[in-house]
Design a protein around this motif. Structure first.
Motif, PDB file in Angstrom:
ATOM      1  N   TRP A   1       5.498 -16.858 -37.865  1.00 37.84           N
ATOM      2  CA  TRP A   1       6.345 -16.366 -36.780  1.00 37.84           C
ATOM      3  C   TRP A   1       5.409 -15.752 -35.731  1.00 37.84           C
ATOM      4  O   TRP A   1       5.047 -14.591 -35.782  1.00 37.84           O
ATOM      5  CB  TRP A   1       7.331 -15.332 -37.323  1.00 37.84           C
ATOM      6  N   LYS A   2       5.030 -16.575 -34.809  1.00 44.35           N
ATOM      7  CA  LYS A   2       3.987 -16.185 -33.860  1.00 44.35           C
ATOM      8  C   LYS A   2       4.409 -15.024 -32.966  1.00 44.35           C
ATOM      9  O   LYS A   2       3.588 -14.189 -32.573  1.00 44.35           O
ATOM     10  CB  LYS A   2       3.564 -17.393 -33.028  1.00 44.35           C
ATOM     11  N   GLU A   3       5.688 -14.975 -32.611  1.00 45.05           N
ATOM     12  CA  GLU A   3       6.163 -13.891 -31.749  1.00 45.05           C
ATOM     13  C   GLU A   3       5.951 -12.520 -32.387  1.00 45.05           C
ATOM     14  O   GLU A   3       5.760 -11.518 -31.694  1.00 45.05           O
ATOM     15  CB  GLU A   3       7.644 -14.098 -31.422  1.00 45.05           C
ATOM     16  N   LYS A   4       6.000 -12.476 -33.705  1.00 50.64           N
ATOM     17  CA  LYS A   4       5.842 -11.200 -34.425  1.00 50.64           C
ATOM     18  C   LYS A   4       4.461 -11.064 -35.050  1.00 50.64           C
ATOM     19  O   LYS A   4       4.164 -10.035 -35.671  1.00 50.64           O
ATOM     20  CB  LYS A   4       6.912 -11.097 -35.527  1.00 50.64           C
ATOM     21  N   ASN A   5       3.649 -12.109 -34.921  1.00 49.76           N
ATOM     22  CA  ASN A   5       2.314 -12.107 -35.497  1.00 49.76           C
ATOM     23  C   ASN A   5       2.359 -11.864 -37.012  1.00 49.76           C
ATOM     24  O   ASN A   5       1.575 -11.082 -37.560  1.00 49.76           O
ATOM     25  CB  ASN A   5       1.426 -11.056 -34.824  1.00 49.76           C
ATOM     26  N   ILE A   6       3.311 -12.541 -37.655  1.00 48.58           N
ATOM     27  CA  ILE A   6       3.430 -12.426 -39.108  1.00 48.58           C
ATOM     28  C   ILE A   6       3.594 -13.811 -39.713  1.00 48.58           C
ATOM     29  O   ILE A   6       3.897 -14.782 -39.019  1.00 48.58           O
ATOM     30  CB  ILE A   6       4.635 -11.549 -39.542  1.00 48.58           C
ATOM     31  N   SER A   7       3.384 -13.882 -41.017  1.00 50.91           N
ATOM     32  CA  SER A   7       3.732 -15.083 -41.765  1.00 50.91           C
ATOM     33  C   SER A   7       4.518 -14.667 -42.996  1.00 50.91           C
ATOM     34  O   SER A   7       4.375 -13.527 -43.476  1.00 50.91           O
ATOM     35  CB  SER A   7       2.488 -15.879 -42.171  1.00 50.91           C
ATOM     36  N   ILE A   8       5.344 -15.566 -43.465  1.00 54.42           N
ATOM     37  CA  ILE A   8       6.168 -15.296 -44.645  1.00 54.42           C
ATOM     38  C   ILE A   8       5.995 -16.460 -45.603  1.00 54.42           C
ATOM     39  O   ILE A   8       6.147 -17.635 -45.206  1.00 54.42           O
ATOM     40  CB  ILE A   8       7.649 -15.121 -44.273  1.00 54.42           C
ATOM     41  N   VAL A   9       5.680 -16.151 -46.833  1.00 57.99           N
ATOM     42  CA  VAL A   9       5.504 -17.171 -47.867  1.00 57.99           C
ATOM     43  C   VAL A   9       6.673 -17.073 -48.838  1.00 57.99           C
ATOM     44  O   VAL A   9       6.911 -16.031 -49.449  1.00 57.99           O
ATOM     45  CB  VAL A   9       4.172 -16.997 -48.613  1.00 57.99           C
ATOM     46  N   GLN A  10       7.415 -18.170 -48.950  1.00 54.68           N
ATOM     47  CA  GLN A  10       8.539 -18.228 -49.894  1.00 54.68           C
ATOM     48  C   GLN A  10       8.124 -19.093 -51.079  1.00 54.68           C
ATOM     49  O   GLN A  10       7.682 -20.231 -50.903  1.00 54.68           O
ATOM     50  CB  GLN A  10       9.797 -18.813 -49.239  1.00 54.68           C
ATOM     51  N   GLN A  11       8.289 -18.538 -52.273  1.00 53.03           N
ATOM     52  CA  GLN A  11       7.909 -19.259 -53.482  1.00 53.03           C
ATOM     53  C   GLN A  11       9.028 -19.174 -54.506  1.00 53.03           C
ATOM     54  O   GLN A  11       9.669 -18.136 -54.668  1.00 53.03           O
ATOM     55  CB  GLN A  11       6.617 -18.689 -54.065  1.00 53.03           C
ATOM     56  N   ASN A  12       9.254 -20.267 -55.208  1.00 52.19           N
ATOM     57  CA  ASN A  12      10.256 -20.298 -56.272  1.00 52.19           C
ATOM     58  C   ASN A  12      10.153 -21.611 -57.031  1.00 52.19           C
ATOM     59  O   ASN A  12       9.399 -22.515 -56.640  1.00 52.19           O
ATOM     60  CB  ASN A  12      11.673 -20.114 -55.709  1.00 52.19           C
ATOM     61  N   ARG A  13      10.923 -21.697 -58.107  1.00 50.66           N
ATOM     62  CA  ARG A  13      11.105 -22.956 -58.836  1.00 50.66           C
ATOM     63  C   ARG A  13      12.593 -23.305 -58.845  1.00 50.66           C
ATOM     64  O   ARG A  13      13.106 -23.833 -59.816  1.00 50.66           O
ATOM     65  CB  ARG A  13      10.558 -22.844 -60.262  1.00 50.66           C
ATOM     66  N   PHE A  14      13.231 -22.999 -57.748  1.00 48.68           N
ATOM     67  CA  PHE A  14      14.662 -23.275 -57.611  1.00 48.68           C
ATOM     68  C   PHE A  14      14.874 -24.797 -57.609  1.00 48.68           C
ATOM     69  O   PHE A  14      14.101 -25.513 -56.980  1.00 48.68           O
ATOM     70  CB  PHE A  14      15.152 -22.670 -56.290  1.00 48.68           C
ATOM     71  N   PRO A  15      15.870 -25.323 -58.299  1.00 50.39           N
ATOM     72  CA  PRO A  15      16.951 -24.631 -59.004  1.00 50.39           C
ATOM     73  C   PRO A  15      16.681 -24.392 -60.493  1.00 50.39           C
ATOM     74  O   PRO A  15      17.584 -23.942 -61.191  1.00 50.39           O
ATOM     75  CB  PRO A  15      18.110 -25.599 -58.821  1.00 50.39           C
ATOM     76  N   SER A  16      15.475 -24.724 -60.989  1.00 50.18           N
ATOM     77  CA  SER A  16      15.193 -24.471 -62.398  1.00 50.18           C
ATOM     78  C   SER A  16      15.240 -22.986 -62.712  1.00 50.18           C
ATOM     79  O   SER A  16      15.594 -22.582 -63.823  1.00 50.18           O
ATOM     80  CB  SER A  16      13.821 -25.041 -62.775  1.00 50.18           C
ATOM     81  N   GLU A  17      14.840 -22.157 -61.738  1.00 52.23           N
ATOM     82  CA  GLU A  17      14.930 -20.712 -61.881  1.00 52.23           C
ATOM     83  C   GLU A  17      15.785 -20.164 -60.752  1.00 52.23           C
ATOM     84  O   GLU A  17      15.688 -20.641 -59.610  1.00 52.23           O
ATOM     85  CB  GLU A  17      13.530 -20.091 -61.870  1.00 52.23           C
ATOM     86  N   GLU A  18      16.592 -19.154 -61.057  1.00 53.18           N
ATOM     87  CA  GLU A  18      17.632 -18.716 -60.135  1.00 53.18           C
ATOM     88  C   GLU A  18      17.201 -17.534 -59.278  1.00 53.18           C
ATOM     89  O   GLU A  18      17.900 -16.532 -59.169  1.00 53.18           O
ATOM     90  CB  GLU A  18      18.911 -18.398 -60.927  1.00 53.18           C
ATOM     91  N   HIS A  19      16.050 -17.658 -58.676  1.00 54.72           N
ATOM     92  CA  HIS A  19      15.596 -16.591 -57.780  1.00 54.72           C
ATOM     93  C   HIS A  19      14.532 -17.152 -56.851  1.00 54.72           C
ATOM     94  O   HIS A  19      13.952 -18.216 -57.093  1.00 54.72           O
ATOM     95  CB  HIS A  19      15.050 -15.394 -58.568  1.00 54.72           C
ATOM     96  N   THR A  20      14.277 -16.428 -55.780  1.00 56.64           N
ATOM     97  CA  THR A  20      13.209 -16.766 -54.856  1.00 56.64           C
ATOM     98  C   THR A  20      12.534 -15.480 -54.415  1.00 56.64           C
ATOM     99  O   THR A  20      13.131 -14.391 -54.480  1.00 56.64           O
ATOM    100  CB  THR A  20      13.755 -17.546 -53.635  1.00 56.64           C
TER     101      THR A  20
END
Length: 790
Positions: A442-461
């Protein structure tokens, strides 16, 4: 390529994907992130993207370019590809290919893809320059066609325009390709080519009346109105928006703007791109375009809620089935078409970016996992055309050097753009829409976000924030409709948050975020049953948003990987009898129970009785994981009392169908676009229509089909009529030899009936069947044409 960056194009990208400048001040509007700002991480989606990239690179640009060079009067460097690419729809994959290269470059930054795109554009520019007036196309005999159109000589029906196979649909693909090369890859050359191409269309139609343009639009024309609206936004010139309105098909627009569903029997994917164009016009236009916006919203609502099956797809044999009769969805092997869902997701994205509704993402997610992701072979990379809902069906996969269907073109694009709607933003809010492993910058905020999961085998992210400096914004996490109220949980750095949102909304967490903050979201899934619309005795099983299905054997899967024949996209193997498929037995008519299958991840089985007993241990897994196999998505569910009666009914029906199928050599469904095209229809003074939910074709002149007779064993031509047709007098010819004179006087009553005609010499490998009106009369409405062996 001189410029390959889409960063500076984000304002245009927002507009062209459904975020109009006029709507940006509205509180519900969303802005997309550039596709280049989202990178997929390890998941089935990343694998699909990689297989797509391999497929794209396996295609030879010079073969895709051959029709364009030919029509521009230049010498092709290689031969055209086969299949649809050299039998009338020449060049349509070339346009999809330019789009796919542009999307894949934005999604991956792959340099070889950039080189391919640069080469395609430079060669197409040579074609445009040599043609001389802005045109770029591979449509056979292009100059003659467009000269006829400019002169007002317009002969159109659903599958053709002036005896060319949907040429407006064909050129729309290149219009879209050039637009995407500009928006996603930053090519100024593509922008100038696109504007010149649009000016060509302006000039071509300048002498035509509005009525003549509407006559042209009877032929499938893709989303030309969408692209012209996009050009208006790119250039700021309203003349292109006027062209977009002119290319909007009023036969479809008018009932939709009055919230009338008149879609029964219509060729489904002919209509969806028109509606994408309606929304594009509304977003690029002004107050006069509210009807376009209303039409787009109503179309989405009625197709998603009234006309779709469990995977999010729609249509049977490419046409919208009757809204209250989904029986053909179970009986036919030609179920939902991939192109339809490709376009429904484009429309859904447009609506989301202007409306911001979470229920739009619910549909998008369902269709993405259960249809789009499922249509690419995860090992060999081939694409699927039809995903049948018939129990025991299997699907056919394309091959890079043989298969050039529309769903190959859209397939090339589908798996390159998974990152387009995982995230969105508005003001100081970041919306997490989909739970797909990915990294967002997100360049406007000078941040990055990493999303990790094994969905749908695991029910969370989990979402990890990386910030060069603390940044304040609201993290808005979608509360899916498939998570029960009060069960979604959010933790920030291990501390549980108060959640007041409900399913179908967003959970907002507003704070100043710093490096290393971790948000964990628990997404408990429930197992539910979903009935086939209007047929409660057939149910599908869902685990959260994921459709579960079962393997049903691999016997008789002929043609699993398609050859280059016109019908190679249709599974040719014999389908198992419906009465031989498993049945869920429930005496109290309650839902069958699904439980985990031991310790296997994401694998389930029925706890209740399944008939016959051999199916009691059948396993259910996510449908998108099933490939190279027959499968079951919809399960017949009956009480013990009704079981035998229904099995007897299905057996009798199957015996009749099997007997006819065993004798059938080839067949045509008159009035249906693709079957007619696949049988090389020719006609004069001919029309089509729908009666009692069946398509027909008649003529005051003539029409003909080419039927295959490879074994030279044709004995009978079977033709289906409606008994009420009267004052019809016509001849039937095969290979120009009369075989029957037919007169219908309307005395056969209000039912359909079939008549058989002996074929004197059935040895020819190809039989051209021709219906010719006699003495100023008209042929009957022909509802079916079938070639039978003895």
């Amino acid at each position: 390529m001189k410029k390959l960056s889409c960063l500076s194009l984000l304002p245009f990208l927002c507009i062209l994907t459904g975020t109009p400048a006029m709507a940006q001040s509205e509180s519900n509007s969303r802005k997309p992130f550039a596709l280049a700002d989202v990178r997929l991480l390890e998941s089935p989606f990343k694998n699909a993207q990689e297989k797509d990239l391999e497929y794209i690179l396996a295609l030879k640009p010079d073969r895709l370019l051959a029709p364009y060079l030919r029509e521009a009067g230049l010498t092709p460097k290689d031969s055209s590809y086969p299949n649809w690419e050299n039998t009338g729809l020449d060049g349509h994959i070339g346009g999809h290919y330019v789009s796919a290269l542009s999307l894949m470059y934005a999604a991956t930054g792959n340099k070889e893809i950039a080189t391919r795109l640069d080469y395609m554009l430079s060669e197409l520019k040579k074609c445009q320059d040599n043609y001389g007036d802005g045109y770029i196309g591979g449509v056979p005999r292009s100059k003659q066609l467009w000269q006829e159109i400019a002169a007002g000589n317009i002969r159109a029906d659903g599958f053709s325009l002036n005896k060319r196979w949907v040429p407006l649909y064909n050129i729309h693909k290149m219009y879209g390709g050039l637009r995407d090369a500009y928006l996603y890859a930053g090519s100024e050359q593509a922008k100038q080519m696109l504007i010149a191409y649009t000016n060509w269309m302006l000039k071509l139609t300048s002498g035509l009346s509005d009525a003549q343009v509407q006559e042209m639009l009877r032929s499938e024309h893709g989303g030309l109105n969408e692209v012209f609206a996009d050009v208006a936004v790119i250039t700021g010139d309203k003349k292109y928006l006027a062209l977009a309105r002119r290319f909007s098909h009023l036969t479809i627009l008018t009932p939709l703007e009055h919230e009338q569903d008149k879609l029964d029997g219509l060729h489904a994917n002919t209509q969806i791109p028109k509606v994408i164009g309606f929304k594009s016009i509304a977003d690029a236009g002004d107050a006069q375009d509210t009807a376009y916006d209303k039409a787009a919203h109503f179309f989405w609502e009625t197709v998603v809620h009234n006309r779709s099956c469990v995977i999010g797809g729609n249509s049977v044999r490419e046409h919208f089935n009757p809204v209250h009769d989904f029986s053909s969805m179970i009986n036919d092997i030609q179920g939902p078409e991939t192109c339809n869902t490709y376009n429904m997701l484009k429309l859904t994205r447009q609506l989301y970016l202007s409306d911001g509704r979470a229920d739009l993402i619910d549909y998008y997610e369902r269709a993405l996992y259960n249809h789009i992701l499922s249509t690419e072979n995860p090992e060999k990379g081939g694409f699927v055309y039809f995903t049948s809902m018939r129990p025991g069906a299997y699907r056919v996969y394309s091959q890079p050097q043989t298969s050039f269907w529309c769903c190959v073109g859209s397939g090339l694009e589908n798996h390159a753009k998974y990152g387009e709607l995982i995230y969105a933003h508005a003001a100081d809010s970041l919306f997490v829409n989909l739970f797909i492993p990915s990294e967002l910058k997100w360049k406007e905020k000078n941040i990055s976000i990493v999303q990790q999961n094994r969905f749908p085998s695991e029910e969370h992210t989990s979402l990890t924030i990386h910030a060069a400096a603390p940044a304040k914004f609201a993290l808005q996490i979608r509360y899916p409709s498939w998570v029960k109220a009060g069960t979604l949980a959010v933790f920030v750095n291990g501390r549980k948050q108060v959640v007041t949102a409900t399913p179908g909304d967003y959970v907002a967490i507003e704070r100043t975020w710093k490096e290393g903050d971790v948000v964990t979201v628990q997404l408990p899934m429930q197992t539910t049953f979903e009935e086939l619309p209007h047929i409660p005795s057939y149910v599908a099983v869902m685990r959260g948003p994921i459709v579960l299905a079962a393997k049903a054997g691999t016997e008789g899967m002929t043609g699993l990987y398609a050859d280059d024949s016109r019908g190679g996209h249709i599974a040719p193997g014999i389908m198992p009898a419906l009465q031989d498929m498993p049945v869920l037995v429930s005496d109290d008519n309650k839902d069958a129970v699904v439980i985990p299958a031991g310790d296997k991840k994401n694998t389930f089985r029925f706890a209740s009785k399944v008939y016959p007993d051999k199916y009691n241990d059948i396993e259910l897994v996510p449908f998108y994981t099933l490939h190279d196999t027959r499968y079951i998505i919809y399960w017949h569910k009956l009480s013990q009392e009704d079981l035998q009666q229904d099995l007897d009914r299905l057996k009798k029906q199957q015996e009749q169908e099997a007997a006819l199928a065993a004798r059938t050599i080839d067949m045509v469904a008159p009035g249906e676009q693709q079957p007619e095209s696949d049988h090389f229809i020719e006609s004069d003074k001919s029309i089509t229509g729908i009666h009692r939910n069946r398509h027909w074709r008649s003529a005051k002149g003539w029409f003909s089909y080419r039927l295959r007779n490879e074994a030279s064993d044709a004995a009978t031509l079977q033709v289906t009529y409606y008994g009420g047709d009267k004052n019809r007098h016509f001849h039937i010819l095969i290979n120009d030899k009369p075989i029957a004179e037919v007169k219908l006087d309307g005395t056969k009553g209000g039912d359909f009936f079939s008549a058989g005609y002996v074929i004197p010499d059935g040895a020819a490998k190809t039989l051209v069947v021709k219906f010719v009106a006699v003495d100023g009369s008209e042929t009957a409405g022909i509802y079916g044409v079938r070639l039978l062996r003895k």
